[in-house]
Design a protein around this motif. Structure first.
Motif, PDB file in Angstrom:
ATOM      1  N   UNK A   1     -11.512  -3.524  -3.726  1.00 38.30           N
ATOM      2  CA  UNK A   1     -12.429  -3.064  -2.680  1.00 38.30           C
ATOM      3  C   UNK A   1     -11.702  -2.977  -1.348  1.00 38.30           C
ATOM      4  N   UNK A   2     -11.961  -1.901  -0.613  1.00 36.19           N
ATOM      5  CA  UNK A   2     -11.514  -1.784   0.772  1.00 36.19           C
ATOM      6  C   UNK A   2     -12.741  -1.815   1.667  1.00 36.19           C
ATOM      7  N   UNK A   3     -12.721  -2.666   2.692  1.00 33.81           N
ATOM      8  CA  UNK A   3     -13.805  -2.651   3.676  1.00 33.81           C
ATOM      9  C   UNK A   3     -13.610  -1.460   4.597  1.00 33.81           C
ATOM     10  N   UNK A   4     -14.607  -1.190   5.417  1.00 33.28           N
ATOM     11  CA  UNK A   4     -14.470  -0.057   6.354  1.00 33.28           C
ATOM     12  C   UNK A   4     -13.324  -0.284   7.340  1.00 33.28           C
ATOM     13  N   UNK A   5     -13.097  -1.537   7.742  1.00 33.97           N
ATOM     14  CA  UNK A   5     -11.992  -1.814   8.667  1.00 33.97           C
ATOM     15  C   UNK A   5     -10.646  -1.612   7.974  1.00 33.97           C
ATOM     16  N   UNK A   6     -10.518  -2.088   6.732  1.00 32.69           N
ATOM     17  CA  UNK A   6      -9.268  -1.896   5.989  1.00 32.69           C
ATOM     18  C   UNK A   6      -9.007  -0.409   5.716  1.00 32.69           C
ATOM     19  N   UNK A   7     -10.056   0.292   5.371  1.00 31.62           N
ATOM     20  CA  UNK A   7      -9.999   1.735   5.129  1.00 31.62           C
ATOM     21  C   UNK A   7      -9.479   2.456   6.377  1.00 31.62           C
ATOM     22  N   UNK A   8     -10.042   2.094   7.534  1.00 35.35           N
ATOM     23  CA  UNK A   8      -9.644   2.700   8.806  1.00 35.35           C
ATOM     24  C   UNK A   8      -8.169   2.421   9.105  1.00 35.35           C
ATOM     25  N   UNK A   9      -7.757   1.169   8.909  1.00 34.76           N
ATOM     26  CA  UNK A   9      -6.367   0.810   9.200  1.00 34.76           C
ATOM     27  C   UNK A   9      -5.402   1.557   8.274  1.00 34.76           C
ATOM     28  N   UNK A  10      -5.782   1.751   7.026  1.00 34.58           N
ATOM     29  CA  UNK A  10      -4.922   2.496   6.106  1.00 34.58           C
ATOM     30  C   UNK A  10      -4.843   3.976   6.499  1.00 34.58           C
ATOM     31  N   UNK A  11      -5.946   4.514   6.994  1.00 35.21           N
ATOM     32  CA  UNK A  11      -5.921   5.903   7.464  1.00 35.21           C
ATOM     33  C   UNK A  11      -5.009   6.044   8.682  1.00 35.21           C
ATOM     34  N   UNK A  12      -5.034   5.063   9.562  1.00 31.44           N
ATOM     35  CA  UNK A  12      -4.122   5.075  10.717  1.00 31.44           C
ATOM     36  C   UNK A  12      -2.668   4.960  10.255  1.00 31.44           C
ATOM     37  N   UNK A  13      -2.429   4.089   9.276  1.00 38.12           N
ATOM     38  CA  UNK A  13      -1.060   3.936   8.756  1.00 38.12           C
ATOM     39  C   UNK A  13      -0.573   5.245   8.141  1.00 38.12           C
ATOM     40  N   UNK A  14      -1.453   5.925   7.407  1.00 43.46           N
ATOM     41  CA  UNK A  14      -1.092   7.209   6.804  1.00 43.46           C
ATOM     42  C   UNK A  14      -0.820   8.242   7.891  1.00 43.46           C
ATOM     43  N   UNK A  15      -1.630   8.229   8.946  1.00 43.43           N
ATOM     44  CA  UNK A  15      -1.438   9.168  10.056  1.00 43.43           C
ATOM     45  C   UNK A  15      -0.067   8.968  10.698  1.00 43.43           C
ATOM     46  N   UNK A  16       0.322   7.718  10.892  1.00 47.06           N
ATOM     47  CA  UNK A  16       1.648   7.431  11.461  1.00 47.06           C
ATOM     48  C   UNK A  16       2.758   7.938  10.543  1.00 47.06           C
ATOM     49  N   UNK A  17       2.568   7.761   9.246  1.00 51.39           N
ATOM     50  CA  UNK A  17       3.585   8.233   8.297  1.00 51.39           C
ATOM     51  C   UNK A  17       3.684   9.754   8.300  1.00 51.39           C
ATOM     52  N   UNK A  18       2.554  10.434   8.438  1.00 53.88           N
ATOM     53  CA  UNK A  18       2.585  11.901   8.535  1.00 53.88           C
ATOM     54  C   UNK A  18       3.359  12.337   9.787  1.00 53.88           C
ATOM     55  N   UNK A  19       3.141  11.613  10.900  1.00 50.96           N
ATOM     56  CA  UNK A  19       3.882  11.924  12.130  1.00 50.96           C
ATOM     57  C   UNK A  19       5.374  11.686  11.921  1.00 50.96           C
ATOM     58  N   UNK A  20       5.705  10.595  11.236  1.00 52.88           N
ATOM     59  CA  UNK A  20       7.110  10.275  10.970  1.00 52.88           C
ATOM     60  C   UNK A  20       7.770  11.369  10.131  1.00 52.88           C
ATOM     61  N   UNK A  21       7.017  11.928   9.197  1.00 51.51           N
ATOM     62  CA  UNK A  21       7.553  12.987   8.335  1.00 51.51           C
ATOM     63  C   UNK A  21       7.648  14.337   9.042  1.00 51.51           C
ATOM     64  N   UNK A  22       7.104  14.399  10.257  1.00 53.26           N
ATOM     65  CA  UNK A  22       7.220  15.633  11.032  1.00 53.26           C
ATOM     66  C   UNK A  22       6.051  16.585  10.880  1.00 53.26           C
ATOM     67  N   UNK A  23       4.856  16.060  10.556  1.00 52.97           N
ATOM     68  CA  UNK A  23       3.677  16.917  10.479  1.00 52.97           C
ATOM     69  C   UNK A  23       3.424  17.549  11.847  1.00 52.97           C
ATOM     70  N   UNK A  24       3.392  18.877  11.865  1.00 52.99           N
ATOM     71  CA  UNK A  24       3.178  19.605  13.105  1.00 52.99           C
ATOM     72  C   UNK A  24       1.689  19.826  13.349  1.00 52.99           C
ATOM     73  N   UNK A  25       1.321  19.963  14.615  1.00 50.76           N
ATOM     74  CA  UNK A  25      -0.079  20.169  14.977  1.00 50.76           C
ATOM     75  C   UNK A  25      -0.586  21.463  14.331  1.00 50.76           C
ATOM     76  N   UNK A  26      -1.773  21.375  13.759  1.00 52.90           N
ATOM     77  CA  UNK A  26      -2.452  22.514  13.104  1.00 52.90           C
ATOM     78  C   UNK A  26      -1.742  23.000  11.844  1.00 52.90           C
ATOM     79  N   UNK A  27      -0.804  22.222  11.298  1.00 61.20           N
ATOM     80  CA  UNK A  27      -0.201  22.555  10.012  1.00 61.20           C
ATOM     81  C   UNK A  27      -0.882  21.733   8.923  1.00 61.20           C
ATOM     82  N   UNK A  28      -0.770  22.211   7.678  1.00 62.36           N
ATOM     83  CA  UNK A  28      -1.529  21.618   6.596  1.00 62.36           C
ATOM     84  C   UNK A  28      -0.885  20.419   5.939  1.00 62.36           C
ATOM     85  N   UNK A  29      -1.741  19.594   5.347  1.00 61.41           N
ATOM     86  CA  UNK A  29      -1.348  18.601   4.349  1.00 61.41           C
ATOM     87  C   UNK A  29      -2.158  18.954   3.111  1.00 61.41           C
ATOM     88  N   UNK A  30      -1.481  19.424   2.069  1.00 64.48           N
ATOM     89  CA  UNK A  30      -2.161  19.776   0.831  1.00 64.48           C
ATOM     90  C   UNK A  30      -2.336  18.543  -0.039  1.00 64.48           C
TER      91      UNK A  30
END
Length: 680
Positions: A100-129
Motif C-alpha cells: 500500500x502507498x498512502x497519498x503522501x508516499x504516492x506524492x513523494x514518489x511522483x516528485x522523485x519521478x519528476x526529478x528523474x525525468x528532469x535529470x534525463x533531460x525531459x524538455x518542456x512540452x515534450x512527451x513521456x510515452x
C-alpha cells in the motif's frame, strides 16, 4: 493629534511601503498557490490550438457551475496530500505480497519521478510515452511527467511497433516507460529519445539509455527541490499536460491535447455528480489507462475523492478480474459494455448447469428484481411481494460472488450497451448506469444520476449540449461546450478545425435527441450511418443489438450495405477465448447449450461452418426473420448473412482497446466474404 509636514510625509511613506510590500506578497502568493490564473495574453482569445506550447482561453462561466477557480494537477494532488496524506491511495501486489502507498508516499514518489525525468533531460512540452498494463509505476510516471513540465502520453499495449513509433514520434517523446521486455522491443530506436525505463523484471539487454525502475527512481536524488518547485510553479491550468491518443480506426491516431483545467475541473465535477464520498471509496484499475475513461476514473477522480485504487492483474480481462473484485470489494466499478456482457455470459453459463429447482428460483427472483428496478427507475419505488426474499436468497449472494456487495455505483461507457444486458443486471438488482463522452471531452459529458434505461443521462453541471441540424424527429449531431472540451489535436490544425467550430463547440459525430425531461439518447453515429443505394440512412447499432437479442448464440454482428441495394450482416459465434484473449475454435458453454437444445452435437465453430449445420443455420435465419418483421421499412431488413470462421478480438484487430467494433478494419479484413454476399 497634530502632525508636522515631515511627520505626515514620513507616515505616508510607511503606508506606501507597506502597501507595496503587501502587493508583492500577494503576487508571490498568487504565483505560488494559483498559477492557473496567470494566463498568457495569447490564451485570452484562442479557445483551441494544435501547438503543444500554446495556452488557450478557458470556457468559464461567470457564476455557478463552470465558474470555479482553475487549478493545476499539482494543486489538486497537494490538496489531497495536505488533508488526507495518511489515507491509502494505491494497493497492489508485489512479489506475492499486498503493498500500500498512502497519498503522501504516492506524492513523494511522483516528485522523485519528476526529478528523474528532469535529470534525463525531459524538455518542456515534450512527451513521456507510457506503454504497459495498469500499475503504480504507470500512475507515478504519468504524474511525474506532468510535474516535470512534460506531456504524459499513454500507448496501448496492443499497439504494433509501427503504431508505438507513431505516437512516440508525434509527441516527441524524450523518455519511454515500458512494462517489460516484450514492450521494450517495440520502441528501441526512436528520434528525440533520451532514455527508456522498464518497470517490470530485469533488463535482458544492457545499454546506457536503458534503466530499471529502481535505477530510474534514484537518478534524480541530487536534483534540488528548488529546481523542481520552479517547474511546478510555472505550470498553468490552461496549458497542455496530457495526450490521449485515439485508437486510429480510420488513420493515424490523433493526439487529444488536455489541459490541467480539463482534467482537474472534470474530475471534481464528476466526483460531485456521482454521489461518492471523500475518503470512503475503493476503485479497481484494470481498463487501459491510455483510454480517457480509465484514466479519468482511476487517476483523477480517485485524486479528487481521495479514493483507494486497487490494481488488477494483467490477465484481468481473461478471467482474473473477478478475483480482484472479490478481494477489493469496490464501492465504484466502471466496465465497458463487453465487460458487462462477459460477466452476463459467465453467469448464464453457471446458471445453465444448475438443477431445475435452482433455475426456477433464479427465474422467479430475476422477474421480481426487474419489476422492482423498473419501479425504482420510474420513481414509483413500489416493492413487489417477494422482493425481500429474492434479495436474501439470490441478489445478495450474486453481488457477493461478483465482489460487488459494497458497490454503490456500477457504470458503463466508451461504447453502446444493449438493453438486454442492462435488463439482465437490473433483474439482479444491480443497476448499471451509462456515461457518455469522448476523449475530446476529457471523458464524460453526460452522466446518469438515476437509471433511465437506454439514456446516457443529463449533461454535466457547467456544460452545455447543442443538437446541430436536427431532423423532424429531433435527432441532430451532439455538440459539447464546457471546460471539459479539449484544446485541440497535436500538430493537426485541419483535424482540430473539423472537430471544433468557430464558436468553440465540439462536434461529437454522434446523433442524439432529448426527451421531455432533458435526458440524452444516442441514436447513431454519423460516420457509421449506412446509406443504401436507395438513399436510406440506417444506423447499424440498433439493428445489430436487436439481432444479438434474437440470437443469443451470436457474439458479434456487423451490419453492412453502404451504397448497396440491400443490407447484409457478418456474424460470429460465441466461443472460448484463450489466455491471450484470442478466440479459439471451441464453442462457449452457452453456445454448446443452445446447440444441444437444437439437437446439434457440434462443439467447435469449424464443425458448424464446414457442415453448414442445417438446424443451426435455420435457427439463425428464423431469428433474422423475426427481426425483419419488426423493421420499420423494407430497406432496414437483412437480406443475407454469413457466419465467419472466428470471433472478433483486440489481437485480431476487429475490436479496439475498449472492445469497440472497428468497422472500416473489419470491412477490409472480410472484403472477399462481403463481395460474395453481393455477387450472388
Amino acid at each position: 493629534m497634530y502632525m508636522t509636514g515631515c511627520e505626515l510625509d514620513f507616515n505616508w511613506t510607511v503606508v506606501l511601503v507597506v502597501c507595496f510590500g503587501s502587493l508583492l506578497s500577494f503576487i508571490s502568493l498568487l504565483k505560488k498557490r494559483t498559477p492557473s490564473m496567470m494566463l498568457s495574453p495569447h490564451a485570452m482569445t484562442m479557445l483551441f490550438t494544435s501547438e503543444r506550447n500554446q495556452a488557450v482561453r478557458l470556457r468559464m462561466e461567470s457564476v455557478g457551475p463552470g465558474s470555479e477557480t482553475p487549478i493545476t494537477i499539482h494543486q489538486l494532488f497537494l490538496e489531497a496530500v495536505e488533508s488526507y496524506g495518511d489515507h491509502p491511495a494505491l494497493v497492489f501486489r508485489k512479489g506475492g505480497r499486498m503493498m500500500t502507498l498512502t497519498w503522501r508516499q504516492y506524492y513523494e514518489q511522483c516528485r522523485a519521478a519528476a526529478k528523474s525525468f528532469l535529470k534525463l533531460g525531459l524538455e518542456r512540452y515534450h512527451g513521456v510515452g507510457i506503454l504497459g498494463f495498469n500499475s503504480p509505476e504507470w500512475f507515478i510516471s504519468d504524474i511525474g511527467c506532468i510535474l516535470a513540465g512534460g506531456l504524459a502520453a499513454g500507448i496501448y499495449t496492443t499497439n504494433s511497433a509501427e503504431a508505438c513509433h507513431y505516437v512516440a514520434s508525434n509527441c516527441e517523446a524524450n523518455v519511454l516507460v515500458v512494462e517489460n521486455h516484450q514492450q521494450l522491443e517495440k520502441i528501441l530506436q526512436l528520434p528525440h529519445l533520451k532514455a527508456i525505463v522498464q518497470y517490470e523484471g530485469e533488463l535482458e539487454q544492457k545499454a546506457e539509455f536503458l534503466y530499471t525502475w529502481d535505477q530510474f527512481m534514484k537518478l534524480g536524488e541530487n536534483i534540488p527541490n528548488k529546481r523542481l518547485n520552479a517547474v511546478i510553479d510555472s505550470l498553468r491550468a490552461n496549458e497542455c499536460c496530457t495526450l490521449i491518443y485515439t485508437s486510429g480506426t480510420t488513420g493515424n491516431p490523433k493526439g487529444v491535447m488536455l489541459s490541467h483545467d480539463n482534467i482537474t475541473w472534470t474530475a471534481r465535477t464528476v466526483s460531485k455528480m456521482i454521489n461518492l464520498h471523500c475518503c470512503e471509496e475503493v476503485l479497481i484499475s484494470y481498463l487501459p489507462l491510455s483510454h480517457i475513461a480509465a484514466q479519468m476514473m482511476d487517476i483523477w477522480c480517485s485524486m479528487s475523492l481521495i479514493a483507494t485504487a486497487h490494481f488488477a492483474e494483467p490477465d484481468a480481462l481473461k478471467g482474473s478480474l473477478v478475483n480482484t473484485l472479490k478481494e477489493a470489494r469496490p464501492t465504484g466499478f466502471l466496465g465497458v459494455p463487453r465487460v458487462w456482457e462477459k460477466i452476463q455470459e459467465s453467469m448464464k453459463a453457471v446458471g445453465a448447469k444448475g438443477s431445475a429447482l435452482r433455475k426456477r428460483v433464479a427465474d422467479w427472483a430475476k422477474s421480481i428484481g426487474l419489476q422492482y428496478s423498473y419501479s425504482a427507475m420510474n420513481g414509483e419505488n413500489e416493492v413487489p411481494w417477494g422482493f425481500m426474499l429474492a434479495n436474501n436468497l439470490v441478489f445478495k449472494r450474486v453481488r457477493y460472488e461478483l465482489g460487488l456487495d459494497r458497490c454503490k455505483l456500477c457504470c458503463t461507457g466508451a461504447a453502446p450497451i444493449t438493453k438486454e444486458t442492462l435488463d439482465y443486471f437490473m433483474s439482479l438488482s444491480i443497476p448499471v448506469k451509462e456515461l457518455y463522452g469522448m476523449s475530446e471531452s476529457s471523458g464524460p459529458h453526460a452522466i446518469i444520476s438515476v437509471v433511465c434505461l437506454c439514456s446516457v443521462g443529463k449533461v454535466m453541471a457547467g456544460c452545455k449540449t447543442k443538437l446541430d441540424k436536427p431532423d423532424a424527429d429531433g435527432n441532430g449531431e451532439i455538440c459539447f461546450w464546457g471546460r471539459h472540451v479539449f484544446m485541440g489535436y497535436l500538430n493537426m490544425p485541419d483535424k482540430t478545425a473539423e472537430a471544433l467550430d468557430e464558436q468553440g463547440w465540439l462536434h461529437s459525430g454522434d446523433l442524439g435527441k432529448h426527451d421531455e425531461d432533458d435526458f440524452l439518447y444516442i441514436t447513431g453515429r454519423i460516420k457509421e450511418i449506412i446509406i443504401t443505394a436507395g438513399g436510406e440512412n440506417i444506423p447499424p447499432v440498433p439493428i445489430e443489438d436487436a439481432v444479438k437479442h434474437e440470437l443469443p448464440i451470436i457474439s458479434n454482428a456487423m451490419l453492412i450495405g453502404d451504397k448497396q441495394k440491400f443490407l447484409s450482416m457478418l456474424l460470429t459465434l460465441k466461443c472460448v477465448m484463450d489466455d491471450e484473449g484470442n478466440p479459439t475454435d471451441i464453442l462457449s458453454p452457452e453456445a454448446v447449450d443452445i446447440c444441444r437444445q437444437l439437437n446439434v452435437r457440434a462443439t467447435k465453430v469449424s464443425e458448424i461452418i464446414a457442415n453448414k449445420e442445417p438446424v443451426l443455420y435455420k435457427a439463425i435465419q428464423d431469428g433474422i426473420n423475426r427481426f425483419n418483421k419488426t423493421s420499420t421499412s423494407n430497406a432496414q431488413k437483412i437480406q443475407k448473412w454469413i457466419l465467419l470462421e472466428k470471433d472478433f478480438s483486440v489481437h485480431g484487430g476487429e475490436l479496439g482497446p475498449t472492445l469497440k467494433l472497428r468497422r472500416p478494419i473489419v470491412a477490409k479484413m472480410y472484403q472477399d466474404q462481403i463481395n460474395k454476399l453481393y455477387s450472388r
